[in-house]
Enzyme design. Structure first.
Site, PDB file in Angstrom:
ATOM      1  N   ARG A 168      18.171   8.535 -37.051  1.00  0.00           N
ATOM      2  CA  ARG A 168      19.233   8.576 -36.364  1.00  0.00           C
ATOM      3  C   ARG A 168      19.540   9.710 -35.095  1.00  0.00           C
ATOM      4  NH1 ARG A 168      19.193   4.686 -39.001  1.00  0.00           N
ATOM      5  NH2 ARG A 168      20.909   3.709 -40.087  1.00  0.00           N
ATOM      6  N   SER A 250      27.841   3.808 -41.090  1.00  0.00           N
ATOM      7  CA  SER A 250      27.476   4.772 -42.017  1.00  0.00           C
ATOM      8  C   SER A 250      28.133   6.291 -41.290  1.00  0.00           C
ATOM      9  CB  SER A 250      26.320   5.012 -42.125  1.00  0.00           C
ATOM     10  OG  SER A 250      25.626   4.074 -42.602  1.00  0.00           O
ATOM     11  N   GLU A 350      27.434  11.323 -38.792  1.00  0.00           N
ATOM     12  CA  GLU A 350      26.523  10.473 -37.884  1.00  0.00           C
ATOM     13  C   GLU A 350      27.162  10.236 -36.629  1.00  0.00           C
ATOM     14  OE1 GLU A 350      24.486   6.779 -37.114  1.00  0.00           O
ATOM     15  OE2 GLU A 350      24.688   6.579 -39.446  1.00  0.00           O
TER      16      GLU A 350
HETATM   17  N1  EPU Z   1      25.266   3.630 -53.205  1.00  0.00           N
HETATM   18  C1  EPU Z   1      26.218   3.886 -54.128  1.00  0.00           C
HETATM   19  N2  EPU Z   1      27.316   3.647 -53.949  1.00  0.00           N
HETATM   20  C2  EPU Z   1      27.978   3.615 -52.622  1.00  0.00           C
HETATM   21  C3  EPU Z   1      26.980   3.167 -51.481  1.00  0.00           C
HETATM   22  C4  EPU Z   1      25.576   3.383 -51.760  1.00  0.00           C
HETATM   23  O1  EPU Z   1      25.578   3.961 -55.259  1.00  0.00           O
HETATM   24  O2  EPU Z   1      29.081   3.871 -52.669  1.00  0.00           O
HETATM   25  C5  EPU Z   1      23.765   3.548 -53.365  1.00  0.00           C
HETATM   26  C6  EPU Z   1      23.249   1.744 -53.228  1.00  0.00           C
HETATM   27  O3  EPU Z   1      23.448   1.277 -54.507  1.00  0.00           O
HETATM   28  C7  EPU Z   1      21.885   2.031 -52.920  1.00  0.00           C
HETATM   29  C8  EPU Z   1      21.678   3.388 -52.094  1.00  0.00           C
HETATM   30  O4  EPU Z   1      23.026   4.046 -52.582  1.00  0.00           O
HETATM   31  O5  EPU Z   1      21.131   2.207 -53.917  1.00  0.00           O
HETATM   32  C9  EPU Z   1      21.686   3.226 -50.680  1.00  0.00           C
HETATM   33  O6  EPU Z   1      22.697   2.272 -50.221  1.00  0.00           O
HETATM   34  P1  EPU Z   1      22.491   1.150 -49.056  1.00  0.00           P
HETATM   35  O7  EPU Z   1      21.253   0.457 -49.459  1.00  0.00           O
HETATM   36  O8  EPU Z   1      23.779   0.528 -48.773  1.00  0.00           O
HETATM   37  O9  EPU Z   1      21.930   1.956 -47.788  1.00  0.00           O
HETATM   38  P2  EPU Z   1      22.351   3.422 -47.231  1.00  0.00           P
HETATM   39  O10 EPU Z   1      21.276   4.445 -47.335  1.00  0.00           O
HETATM   40  O11 EPU Z   1      23.635   3.453 -47.660  1.00  0.00           O
HETATM   41  C10 EPU Z   1      21.588   2.783 -44.837  1.00  0.00           C
HETATM   42  C11 EPU Z   1      21.722   2.891 -43.360  1.00  0.00           C
HETATM   43  C12 EPU Z   1      22.945   1.806 -42.986  1.00  0.00           C
HETATM   44  C13 EPU Z   1      21.831   0.623 -43.013  1.00  0.00           C
HETATM   45  C14 EPU Z   1      21.227   0.617 -44.761  1.00  0.00           C
HETATM   46  C15 EPU Z   1      20.451  -0.539 -44.873  1.00  0.00           C
HETATM   47  C16 EPU Z   1      22.178   5.477 -42.872  1.00  0.00           C
HETATM   48  C17 EPU Z   1      22.736   6.672 -42.732  1.00  0.00           C
HETATM   49  N3  EPU Z   1      22.514   4.356 -43.170  1.00  0.00           N
HETATM   50  O12 EPU Z   1      22.507   2.873 -45.708  1.00  0.00           O
HETATM   51  O13 EPU Z   1      22.851   2.165 -41.661  1.00  0.00           O
HETATM   52  O14 EPU Z   1      22.255  -0.540 -42.917  1.00  0.00           O
HETATM   53  O15 EPU Z   1      20.735   1.784 -44.973  1.00  0.00           O
HETATM   54  O16 EPU Z   1      18.986  -0.242 -44.082  1.00  0.00           O
HETATM   55  O17 EPU Z   1      20.863   5.880 -42.651  1.00  0.00           O
HETATM   56  C18 EPU Z   1      24.602   2.690 -39.970  1.00  0.00           C
HETATM   57  O18 EPU Z   1      23.626   3.853 -39.657  1.00  0.00           O
HETATM   58  O19 EPU Z   1      25.763   2.727 -39.637  1.00  0.00           O
HETATM   59  C19 EPU Z   1      24.237   2.117 -41.180  1.00  0.00           C
HETATM   60  C20 EPU Z   1      25.088   0.875 -41.426  1.00  0.00           C
END
Ligand code: EPU
Length: 354
Positions: A168, A250, A350
């Site tokens: 990012r 995010s 971010e």
């Molecule tokens: N989780 C929780 N509770 C929550 C949110 C997440 O327990 O409220 C857990 C989920 O169950 C999962 C883990 O955290 O095991 C990761 O969650 P998720 O797969 O939704 O991905 P993320 O790491 O939260 C990142 C990117 C997103 C992107 C997704 C999919 C960043 C900051 N965010 O989110 O990007 O869509 O992976 O690849 O790296 C963005 O940058 O705006 C964005 C949406």
């Protein structure tokens, strides 16, 4: 091309925050920018502060009326630049909508961007924060970009190495005085971005949500179109549509910690979601950390933590009574404090804050 005065910015930021730009110029062609830079208006508007380049406004928190000149990038255009037996190179004008560009390239038979479907924002903003999702980052498909130097008016082209991509992150997020001497924040306006889509196309799988889709549907060898449809469905299920509920995706980056720090957290919270990285560090899911601190659904004024994904802050007041940027930042600071107190980790926001 006219500089408009007192322009409402609510339609131009995905949070739907109400604010005004004292002066805003729409850039539809490079020549618009050159004409503007030659004008007296430019000299007076930029005397105090550099202009602010606005793309899709999907990674932005506006904390008050914007006094610096806003350059709203509306440069259109999509084309195949080159095709070899190894790759397609496709180009998008910086003002093109990102998701429409992804859909168009797939429709044309040039797959490779499908994991990045439905990310809000514009083509021009995509390299700034090196957008990423479901196992693909923009830098994995990047070829080069064109930009205009806002000090000299010169057009220049950067390749991937020159963009300094990180998680990012890119050279466009760093001010020139940063330790990274080549910072271009406030200095460049991206006009077009080219993507290198390798042949033969290969799916990028291995992300938990996509694996789940494969098991659910029994499709073991999905096409690019299938992955596109899955990514769209996954995002619709867990992320709010900015057209309905204002948000900036995010709100925090996923932090990285040392294996020792991670072991320490696991000892106290065995369920912490963590991923080992190639360099030996461990990435933690910021959404999980925030969720574990009980933030889902909590609010400050009309800014709230999304119920289905704690990493996303939303505008609960809609267009009529939108949250303010101040409320968003107060909520973000409270989240940072509580995550820091419990886990000893300072989450890094971010979005760009102006
Ligand atoms: N989780 C929780 N509770 C929550 C949110 C997440 O327990 O409220 C857990 C989920 O169950 C999962 C883990 O955290 O095991 C990761 O969650 P998720 O797969 O939704 O991905 P993320 O790491 O939260 C990142 C990117 C997103 C992107 C997704 C999919 C960043 C900051 N965010 O989110 O990007 O869509 O992976 O690849 O790296 C963005 O940058 O705006 C964005 C949406």
């Amino acid at each position: 091309m006219l500089v408009e005065n007192q322009v409402a910015l609510q339609p131009h930021n995905s949070f739907g925050i109400a604010a005004r730009a004292k002066r805003l110029a729409r850039i539809r062609h490079v020549s618009d920018l050159h004409a503007l830079m030659a004008s007296e208006e430019w000299a007076s508007a930029c005397a105090e502060a550099p202009p602010f380049v606005l793309g899709g406004g999907s990674n932005l928190v506006i904390t008050g009326d914007v006094k610096t000149l806003v350059l709203k990038v509306e440069i259109a255009g999509r084309r195949l630049v080159a095709e070899t037996d190894k790759a397609w190179v496709v180009e998008g004008g910086a003002g093109e909508n990102w998701h429409d560009f992804v859909t168009w390239s797939l429709d044309q038979g040039w797959p490779g961007l499908e994991n990045l479907a439905l990310i809000p924002g514009s083509v021009g903003a995509s390299p700034v924060q090196n957008i990423g999702a479901y196992g693909v980052e923009l830098q994995d498909r990047f070829h080069s970009l064109d930009a205009v130097d806002l000090l000299t008016g010169q057009l220049f082209t950067l390749d991937a190495a020159q963009c300094g991509f990180g998680y990012r992150d890119s050279v466009f997020k760093h001010v020139p005085s940063d330790a990274r001497s080549f910072g271009l924040a406030g200095r460049a306006l991206i006009t077009a971005v080219r993507f290198l889509l390798p042949k033969p196309w290969k799916p990028v799988l291995g992300y938990a949500d996509l694996d789940r889709k494969m098991v659910e549907t029994g499709i073991g060898e999905p096409s690019a179109r299938q992955i596109y449809d899955w990514v769209v469905a996954i995002r619709r299920a867990k992320l709010p549509d900015p057209a309905v509920i204002g948000n900036a995706g995010s709100f925090f980056k996923n932090p990285t910690v040392s294996p020792e720090q991670c072991a320490d957290i696991i000892a106290r919270d065995p369920k912490v979601v963590h991923y080992p990285m190639a360099d030996g560090s461990i990435k933690l899911a910021a959404g999980w950390l925030i969720d574990a601190c009980g933030w889902k659904g909590k609010s400050v004024g009309n800014a709230a933590v999304y119920e289905k994904q704690a990493l996303v802050l939303v505008n609960r007041g809609g267009r009529e009574q939108p949250c303010t940027g101040g409320e968003v930042m107060t909520l973000a600071k409270a989240i940072q404090t509580s995550v820091y107190e419990r886990f000893g980790i300072l989450l890094e926001p971010e979005p760009v804050v102006i």
